[in-house]
Design a protein around this motif. Sequence first.
Motif, PDB file in Angstrom:
ATOM      1  N   TYR A 131       4.576   9.457  -5.169  1.00  0.00           N
ATOM      2  CA  TYR A 131       3.171   9.085  -5.206  1.00  0.00           C
ATOM      3  C   TYR A 131       2.329  10.237  -4.681  1.00  0.00           C
ATOM      4  O   TYR A 131       2.773  11.035  -3.877  1.00  0.00           O
TER       5      TYR A 131
ATOM      6  N   GLU B 215       0.754   9.784   1.622  1.00  0.00           N
ATOM      7  CA  GLU B 215       0.416   8.736   2.572  1.00  0.00           C
ATOM      8  C   GLU B 215      -0.104   7.535   1.794  1.00  0.00           C
ATOM      9  O   GLU B 215      -0.894   7.670   0.869  1.00  0.00           O
ATOM     10  N   THR B 216       0.345   6.356   2.148  1.00  0.00           N
ATOM     11  CA  THR B 216      -0.096   5.138   1.498  1.00  0.00           C
ATOM     12  C   THR B 216      -0.730   4.225   2.531  1.00  0.00           C
ATOM     13  O   THR B 216      -0.083   3.878   3.530  1.00  0.00           O
ATOM     14  N   ASP B 217      -1.976   3.831   2.306  1.00  0.00           N
ATOM     15  CA  ASP B 217      -2.646   2.926   3.228  1.00  0.00           C
ATOM     16  C   ASP B 217      -2.028   1.543   3.088  1.00  0.00           C
ATOM     17  O   ASP B 217      -2.043   0.952   2.013  1.00  0.00           O
ATOM     18  N   ARG B 218      -1.456   1.041   4.145  1.00  0.00           N
ATOM     19  CA  ARG B 218      -0.798  -0.266   4.132  1.00  0.00           C
ATOM     20  C   ARG B 218      -1.710  -1.373   4.630  1.00  0.00           C
ATOM     21  O   ARG B 218      -1.285  -2.499   4.762  1.00  0.00           O
ATOM     22  N   GLY B 219      -2.971  -1.057   4.943  1.00  0.00           N
ATOM     23  CA  GLY B 219      -3.898  -2.076   5.415  1.00  0.00           C
ATOM     24  C   GLY B 219      -3.753  -2.291   6.910  1.00  0.00           C
ATOM     25  O   GLY B 219      -3.031  -1.572   7.603  1.00  0.00           O
TER      26      GLY B 219
ATOM     27  N   LEU C 279      -2.734  -3.687  10.590  1.00  0.00           N
ATOM     28  CA  LEU C 279      -1.474  -4.049  11.205  1.00  0.00           C
ATOM     29  C   LEU C 279      -1.728  -5.179  12.181  1.00  0.00           C
ATOM     30  O   LEU C 279      -2.667  -5.121  12.977  1.00  0.00           O
TER      31      LEU C 279
END
Length: 166
Positions: free
Chosen positions: A24, A28-32, A34
Motif C-alpha cells: 500500500y 502507514e495506514t490510519d486505523r482510526g 484506539l
Amino acid sequence: MSAASSHLPIADYDGLVSTLAYPYSPPETDRGPLYRFTLNHVATGITPTELFRTTTEDVRPMATLLDYCSLVRSKNAGPFTLTFDFMCHDQAAYDALVTTGLLNKDLFATVYGTDPDQILVVNHPGALAVKVSLPRPTVQGDLHDSDCYAGQQYAPLMDMELPPAP
C-alpha cells in the motif's frame, strides 16, 4: 512501520536491494481511534460462564464445488466451444453433486450469458464426472478474447454455495 524506517539496511544482507516493499502507498495506514476497555467489577461465587448469556448453535457451513470435486476446470473444445469438467472425489460425492441439480443449463446460461438451448450437460457416472459444453462468448483468438485457452472460465463457479458435501 514508518516510511523512514523502511529505508534502513536489512541486517546480514549483502545484496544490492536493502529496503522493504509495501503493498500500500503510503505504508502507514490510519486505523482510526484506539479504545481501551477496562473491567473494574468483581464477581464472586459464580462461574465465568454465568456472567454472560450464551447460546450455541450447530452451524454446518455451506459447501463449494471443491468439497465435491477433486478437479474443476474449463478449457476450449475447439475455437467456438467452451467446456467444463467437474470430476468428483468419489461415488458419494458424485451422487450428491448430481442430486443437487446445481450444474444445469439455467446456471450456465445465467453466468455465461448463453442461450440454454445451446448448452449441453452430460453426467458421466463411470468417470464420476459432469461435463458441460457451451458456445464461447467470443471466438478463440478474437481481438476481444481475454482468455485464449479458456482456462479461467470456471472461476465464477468456485464460490457458489452448495449443500454440505457427504
